[in-house]
Design a protein around this motif. Structure first.
Motif, PDB file in Angstrom:
ATOM      1  N   ASN A  52       0.846  -1.372   0.077  1.00 37.20           N
ATOM      2  CA  ASN A  52       0.067   0.038  -0.001  1.00 37.20           C
ATOM      3  C   ASN A  52       0.930   1.313   0.092  1.00 37.20           C
ATOM      4  OD1 ASN A  52      -2.493  -1.460  -0.013  1.00 37.20           O
ATOM      5  ND2 ASN A  52      -2.675  -1.479   2.379  1.00 37.20           N
ATOM      6  N   ASP A  53       1.937   1.214   0.655  1.00 36.72           N
ATOM      7  CA  ASP A  53       2.641   2.556   0.877  1.00 36.72           C
ATOM      8  C   ASP A  53       4.273   2.481   0.517  1.00 36.72           C
ATOM      9  OD1 ASP A  53       3.403   0.635   3.003  1.00 36.72           O
ATOM     10  OD2 ASP A  53       3.483   2.069   4.509  1.00 36.72           O
ATOM     11  N   ARG A  54       4.630   1.327  -0.153  1.00 38.30           N
ATOM     12  CA  ARG A  54       5.971   1.308  -0.414  1.00 38.30           C
ATOM     13  C   ARG A  54       6.136   0.002  -1.234  1.00 38.30           C
ATOM     14  NH1 ARG A  54       8.637  -0.784   5.163  1.00 38.30           N
ATOM     15  NH2 ARG A  54       7.108  -2.311   5.761  1.00 38.30           N
ATOM     16  N   VAL A  55       7.540  -0.172  -1.914  1.00 39.73           N
ATOM     17  CA  VAL A  55       7.926  -1.268  -2.846  1.00 39.73           C
ATOM     18  C   VAL A  55       9.045  -1.678  -2.076  1.00 39.73           C
ATOM     19  CG1 VAL A  55       8.988  -1.767  -4.824  1.00 39.73           C
ATOM     20  CG2 VAL A  55       7.309   0.006  -5.033  1.00 39.73           C
ATOM     21  N   LEU A  56       8.855  -2.906  -1.477  1.00 41.25           N
ATOM     22  CA  LEU A  56       9.642  -3.747  -0.877  1.00 41.25           C
ATOM     23  C   LEU A  56      10.779  -4.590  -1.883  1.00 41.25           C
ATOM     24  CD1 LEU A  56       7.521  -5.356   2.059  1.00 41.25           C
ATOM     25  CD2 LEU A  56       9.060  -3.533   2.101  1.00 41.25           C
ATOM     26  N   MET A  57      11.899  -4.799  -1.738  1.00 40.94           N
ATOM     27  CA  MET A  57      12.660  -5.609  -2.265  1.00 40.94           C
ATOM     28  C   MET A  57      13.254  -6.807  -1.619  1.00 40.94           C
ATOM     29  SD  MET A  57      12.748  -3.579  -4.806  1.00 40.94           S
ATOM     30  CE  MET A  57      14.023  -4.318  -5.932  1.00 40.94           C
ATOM     31  N   LEU A  58      12.471  -7.883  -1.777  1.00 42.03           N
ATOM     32  CA  LEU A  58      12.605  -9.279  -1.242  1.00 42.03           C
ATOM     33  C   LEU A  58      13.649 -10.179  -2.028  1.00 42.03           C
ATOM     34  CD1 LEU A  58       8.792  -9.982  -0.600  1.00 42.03           C
ATOM     35  CD2 LEU A  58      10.331  -8.911   0.799  1.00 42.03           C
ATOM     36  N   LYS A  59      14.636 -10.400  -1.123  1.00 42.72           N
ATOM     37  CA  LYS A  59      15.766 -11.361  -1.722  1.00 42.72           C
ATOM     38  C   LYS A  59      15.071 -12.850  -2.127  1.00 42.72           C
ATOM     39  CE  LYS A  59      19.461  -9.261   0.540  1.00 42.72           C
ATOM     40  NZ  LYS A  59      20.640  -9.068   1.440  1.00 42.72           N
ATOM     41  N   TYR A  60      15.258 -13.488  -3.381  1.00 40.65           N
ATOM     42  CA  TYR A  60      14.873 -14.411  -3.545  1.00 40.65           C
ATOM     43  C   TYR A  60      15.156 -15.551  -2.508  1.00 40.65           C
ATOM     44  CZ  TYR A  60      13.957 -13.124  -8.396  1.00 40.65           C
ATOM     45  OH  TYR A  60      13.529 -12.504  -9.837  1.00 40.65           O
ATOM     46  N   GLN A  61      16.227 -15.622  -1.952  1.00 43.69           N
ATOM     47  CA  GLN A  61      16.866 -16.510  -1.010  1.00 43.69           C
ATOM     48  C   GLN A  61      15.899 -16.270   0.340  1.00 43.69           C
ATOM     49  OE1 GLN A  61      20.610 -15.261  -0.614  1.00 43.69           O
ATOM     50  NE2 GLN A  61      20.444 -13.983   1.080  1.00 43.69           N
ATOM     51  N   ASN A  62      15.288 -15.556   0.583  1.00 43.87           N
ATOM     52  CA  ASN A  62      14.288 -15.297   1.818  1.00 43.87           C
ATOM     53  C   ASN A  62      12.995 -15.800   1.454  1.00 43.87           C
ATOM     54  OD1 ASN A  62      16.798 -14.499   3.084  1.00 43.87           O
ATOM     55  ND2 ASN A  62      16.134 -12.407   3.042  1.00 43.87           N
ATOM     56  N   ILE A  63      12.582 -15.870   0.269  1.00 42.84           N
ATOM     57  CA  ILE A  63      11.087 -16.421   0.006  1.00 42.84           C
ATOM     58  C   ILE A  63      10.937 -17.701   0.021  1.00 42.84           C
ATOM     59  CG2 ILE A  63       9.330 -16.204  -1.763  1.00 42.84           C
ATOM     60  CD1 ILE A  63      10.709 -13.776  -2.856  1.00 42.84           C
ATOM     61  N   ILE A  64      10.064 -18.166   0.816  1.00 37.42           N
ATOM     62  CA  ILE A  64       9.644 -19.523   1.132  1.00 37.42           C
ATOM     63  C   ILE A  64       8.457 -19.635   0.168  1.00 37.42           C
ATOM     64  CG2 ILE A  64       8.785 -21.165   2.961  1.00 37.42           C
ATOM     65  CD1 ILE A  64      10.129 -19.339   5.021  1.00 37.42           C
ATOM     66  N   LEU A  65       7.456 -19.090   0.206  1.00 38.71           N
ATOM     67  CA  LEU A  65       6.142 -19.473  -0.385  1.00 38.71           C
ATOM     68  C   LEU A  65       5.416 -18.283  -0.937  1.00 38.71           C
ATOM     69  CD1 LEU A  65       4.093 -21.828  -0.805  1.00 38.71           C
ATOM     70  CD2 LEU A  65       3.136 -21.143   1.552  1.00 38.71           C
ATOM     71  N   ILE A  66       4.748 -18.392  -1.895  1.00 37.91           N
ATOM     72  CA  ILE A  66       4.029 -17.307  -2.644  1.00 37.91           C
ATOM     73  C   ILE A  66       2.427 -18.154  -2.902  1.00 37.91           C
ATOM     74  CG2 ILE A  66       3.430 -15.662  -4.277  1.00 37.91           C
ATOM     75  CD1 ILE A  66       6.578 -15.627  -4.750  1.00 37.91           C
ATOM     76  N   GLU A  67       1.648 -17.646  -2.224  1.00 35.18           N
ATOM     77  CA  GLU A  67       0.078 -18.233  -2.383  1.00 35.18           C
ATOM     78  C   GLU A  67      -0.675 -17.217  -2.873  1.00 35.18           C
ATOM     79  OE1 GLU A  67      -0.367 -21.602   0.803  1.00 35.18           O
ATOM     80  OE2 GLU A  67       0.158 -19.435   1.656  1.00 35.18           O
ATOM     81  N   VAL A  68      -2.028 -17.541  -3.580  1.00 37.25           N
ATOM     82  CA  VAL A  68      -2.919 -16.312  -3.945  1.00 37.25           C
ATOM     83  C   VAL A  68      -4.132 -16.977  -3.742  1.00 37.25           C
ATOM     84  CG1 VAL A  68      -3.142 -17.496  -6.323  1.00 37.25           C
ATOM     85  CG2 VAL A  68      -3.631 -14.973  -5.992  1.00 37.25           C
ATOM     86  N   ILE A  82       3.812 -10.798   3.667  1.00 39.12           N
ATOM     87  CA  ILE A  82       3.609  -9.674   2.902  1.00 39.12           C
ATOM     88  C   ILE A  82       2.173  -9.838   2.166  1.00 39.12           C
ATOM     89  CG2 ILE A  82       4.218  -7.910   1.142  1.00 39.12           C
ATOM     90  CD1 ILE A  82       6.909  -9.785   2.853  1.00 39.12           C
ATOM     91  N   THR A  83       1.412  -9.216   2.043  1.00 33.08           N
ATOM     92  CA  THR A  83       0.157  -9.235   1.393  1.00 33.08           C
ATOM     93  C   THR A  83       0.187  -8.089   0.352  1.00 33.08           C
ATOM     94  OG1 THR A  83      -1.027  -8.233   2.846  1.00 33.08           O
ATOM     95  CG2 THR A  83      -1.331 -10.469   2.777  1.00 33.08           C
ATOM     96  N   THR A  84      -0.179  -8.601  -0.865  1.00 24.83           N
ATOM     97  CA  THR A  84      -0.207  -7.656  -2.028  1.00 24.83           C
ATOM     98  C   THR A  84      -1.230  -8.171  -3.056  1.00 24.83           C
ATOM     99  OG1 THR A  84       0.881  -6.270  -3.656  1.00 24.83           O
ATOM    100  CG2 THR A  84       1.585  -8.553  -3.295  1.00 24.83           C
ATOM    101  N   ARG A  85      -1.794  -7.072  -3.915  1.00 24.29           N
ATOM    102  CA  ARG A  85      -2.412  -7.494  -5.079  1.00 24.29           C
ATOM    103  C   ARG A  85      -1.725  -8.004  -6.291  1.00 24.29           C
ATOM    104  NH1 ARG A  85      -7.415  -7.348  -3.495  1.00 24.29           N
ATOM    105  NH2 ARG A  85      -8.380  -7.221  -5.591  1.00 24.29           N
TER     106      ARG A  85
END
Length: 150
Positions: A52-68, A82-85
């Motif tokens: 909502n208020d910024r752009v986060l830069m997430l390192k690939y190595q730290n991402i565990i799972l992405i769900e929709v 983190i939740t986003t659309r």
């Protein structure tokens, strides 16, 4: 699977042409082509995520799972959620080669996969870092097994 290099003097010094040859285009071939596009086209190690208020830069190595769920993406990392659309297919195009789609609703990072366990109706359950779990549907199981080399 033989891999070879063939020089082509018709290509410029910074041009590369890659051909994948097989009897037919299978899901494994499609995944390979997709991985080649990601490897050749992108060397990023971070995923920009708009909140909502910024752009986060997430390192690939730290991402565990992405769900929709509908158009709400939930990105689980080693230290936050983190939740986003957005749509899963859009974010899948940005990810590195350690990520694999395991259902219509989830993509996981193979670096965080700890175990696969039997689930219901032929599906599997992926056990991930930090006690996270997700369902691996039968439709995506073969692709996951190929990526794991099993």
């Amino acid at each position: 699977m033989p891999v070879s290099f063939e020089p082509d003097t018709n290509l410029g010094p910074d041009e590369i042409s890659i051909a994948v040859r097989a009897a037919e285009q299978t899901p494994a071939i499609t995944a390979l082509i997709h991985d080649i596009h990601r490897l050749v086209g992108k060397s990023r190690t971070v995923l920009p995520v708009r909140t909502n208020d910024r752009v986060l830069m997430l390192k690939y190595q730290n991402i565990i799972l992405i769900e929709v769920n509908r158009e709400v993406l939930t990105i689980t990392t080693t230290d936050q959620t983190i939740t986003t659309r957005g749509h899963l297919y859009q974010i899948a195009q940005e990810l590195g080669p350690t990520f694999v789609q395991v259902s219509r609703y989830a993509i996981l990072n193979l670096d965080h996969l700890q175990a696969l366990e039997a689930g219901f109706s032929g599906a599997m359950v992926a056990r991930l870092s930090a006690n996270h779990r997700t369902t691996v549907s039968r439709r995506y199981l073969k692709q996951l097994e190929q990526r794991l080399g099993i």
